[in-house]
Design an enzyme around this catalytic site. Structure first.
Site, PDB file in Angstrom:
ATOM      1  N   GLU A  92      36.642  28.290  83.260  1.00 42.36           N
ATOM      2  CA  GLU A  92      36.026  29.069  82.916  1.00 42.36           C
ATOM      3  C   GLU A  92      34.958  28.844  83.675  1.00 42.36           C
ATOM      4  OE1 GLU A  92      34.185  30.096  79.433  1.00 42.36           O
ATOM      5  OE2 GLU A  92      35.620  28.949  78.365  1.00 42.36           O
ATOM      6  N   LYS A 103      35.729  26.808  67.428  1.00 40.97           N
ATOM      7  CA  LYS A 103      35.132  26.719  66.539  1.00 40.97           C
ATOM      8  C   LYS A 103      35.005  27.062  64.544  1.00 40.97           C
ATOM      9  CE  LYS A 103      31.947  24.772  69.415  1.00 40.97           C
ATOM     10  NZ  LYS A 103      31.849  26.095  70.758  1.00 40.97           N
TER      11      LYS A 103
HETATM   12  N1  PSU Z   1      33.571  28.647  72.941  1.00 44.49           N
HETATM   13  C1  PSU Z   1      33.245  27.693  72.862  1.00 44.49           C
HETATM   14  N2  PSU Z   1      32.367  27.118  74.370  1.00 44.49           N
HETATM   15  C2  PSU Z   1      32.096  28.643  75.158  1.00 44.49           C
HETATM   16  C3  PSU Z   1      32.736  29.775  74.742  1.00 44.49           C
HETATM   17  C4  PSU Z   1      33.614  29.588  73.128  1.00 44.49           C
HETATM   18  O1  PSU Z   1      33.351  26.290  71.950  1.00 44.49           O
HETATM   19  O2  PSU Z   1      31.553  28.070  75.982  1.00 44.49           O
HETATM   20  C5  PSU Z   1      32.638  31.134  75.590  1.00 44.49           C
HETATM   21  C6  PSU Z   1      34.216  31.034  76.024  1.00 44.49           C
HETATM   22  O3  PSU Z   1      33.610  31.437  77.461  1.00 44.49           O
HETATM   23  C7  PSU Z   1      35.127  32.499  75.719  1.00 44.49           C
HETATM   24  C8  PSU Z   1      32.795  33.102  75.508  1.00 44.49           C
HETATM   25  O4  PSU Z   1      35.492  33.183  76.105  1.00 44.49           O
HETATM   26  O5  PSU Z   1      32.444  31.557  75.353  1.00 44.49           O
HETATM   27  C9  PSU Z   1      33.181  33.322  73.741  1.00 44.49           C
HETATM   28  O6  PSU Z   1      32.259  34.496  73.208  1.00 44.49           O
HETATM   29  P1  PSU Z   1      32.972  36.262  72.734  1.00 44.49           P
HETATM   30  O7  PSU Z   1      32.233  35.633  71.510  1.00 44.49           O
HETATM   31  O8  PSU Z   1      31.503  36.543  73.095  1.00 44.49           O
HETATM   32  O9  PSU Z   1      33.824  36.601  73.312  1.00 44.49           O
END
Ligand code: PSU
Ligand code: MN
Length: 305
Positions: A27, A161
């Site tokens: 990604e 996380k």
């Molecule tokens: N968790 C991480 N690092 C990241 C992300 C999540 O430890 O970079 C990024 C990923 O691209 C994930 C996105 O798909 O954040 C999720 O964002 P949201 O919580 O807004 O859906």
């Protein structure tokens, strides 16, 4: 569908597809919004190398100038990580960013969609999104979770996380029929920390065993992805108390500053990095490299079954 109009492959990935080689998707939100420059670009390049060293072809995915790009050059990765303000693109944003010919960094959800359309079965990242704390009130649930329930791509990660509500994240995945598999662990890992207190659905210990599981789901015609969760290497894991403190502080700040919507996750990631003085960044880099090696081996095993 008229995918060809919107999707462009790098020569390397195109050749790998023609030759039937194993390909691993990566990604780009993690590059543009998950880590600071230049560590983001350096890590992205190292992750690609680890995937090659383990017998697969990396395909980093991003939207550049209104095209979904499957496989990026070093210059492209540098562009996404530094020279552009690529917006964070999840499922809902794909059509908007393509139509407006903008640059976009794809999240887990958006990368899964692009990978599936490119015929790539394995995708490596750091951590998946999840149900945020107080998500039962705010409804802040990452679009990554329903995507895992509908798009047939296996996501290799280090869990989710502890900024998230891991218990509710597991419940949501269960509802959406997503198998959560521990790779050499019985417990769902919590990204910087090896354990979360929540058991996985089952454990696998080898790439072959993992590939077999993926095959069975495919042969059954059960649509949807799978989470393969592998803990951060022991030597790189963070101290749990230090992490809890950083998480608590960053959550309070997010609330004070009224951070909302898609800005929540990047805000928390950035503040945790600042509060831990870069320690969390080191752990983040170590775990994604570990995931890359595991994911590449799974892709190789899947390709030879
Ligand atoms: N968790 C991480 N690092 C990241 C992300 C999540 O430890 O970079 C990024 C990923 O691209 C994930 C996105 O798909 O954040 C999720 O964002 P949201 O919580 O807004 O859906
Ligand atoms: Mn959200």
């Amino acid at each position: 569908m008229n995918l060809a109009r919107w999707v462009a492959y790098s020569d390397e990935v195109q050749q790998a597809k023609t030759d039937g080689l194993p390909v691993v998707a990566l990604e780009s939100t993690i590059i543009a919004h998950g880590m600071p420059y230049p560590a983001n670009v350096e890590t992205a390049m190292e992750v690609e190398k680890i995937i090659r060293d383990n017998g697969a072809i990396p395909a980093t995915i991003a939207i550049m100038k209104g095209k979904i790009r499957i496989g990026l050059s070093e210059d492209d990765i540098d562009y996404i990580g530094n020279k552009t303000s690529a917006q964070k693109v999840s499922r809902r944003d794909i059509a908007i960013v393509l139509a407006k010919k903008r640059d976009g960094a794809t999240t887990v959800a958006a990368t899964m969609i692009c990978a599936e359309s490119a015929g790539i079965e394995v995708f490596v990242t750091g951590g998946i999104g999840g149900v945020h704390k107080k998500g039962e009130v705010t409804m802040d649930i990452s679009a990554d979770l329903p995507e895992l329930g509908r798009t047939s791509v296996t996501v290799v990660c280090a869990g989710a996380k502890a900024i998230l509500d891991i218990g509710r994240t597991m419940e949501f995945l269960e509802t959406h029929g997503v198998p959560v598999i521990g790779y050499q662990t019985d417990e769902f890992p919590a990204f910087y920390i090896r354990s979360s207190g929540y058991p996985v659905n089952t454990r696998v210990d080898t790439p072959e065993e993992t590939a077999h599981l993926i095959r069975v789901q495919r042969e059954m015609g059960i649509r949807g992805g799978m989470v393969i969760a592998t803990p951060v290497p022991e030597a790189d894991a963070m101290d749990s108390a230090e992490m809890q403190n950083a998480i608590q502080k960053s959550l309070e700040e997010a609330k004070e500053k009224n951070v909302r919507g898609k800005d929540v996750t990047p805000f928390l990631l950035n503040r945790i990095q600042e509060i831990t003085g870069g320690r969390s960044l080191e752990a983040n880099i170590a775990l994604i490299k570990n995931n890359a090696a595991t994911g590449a081996r799974i892709a190789v095993a899947l390709n030879s079954q």
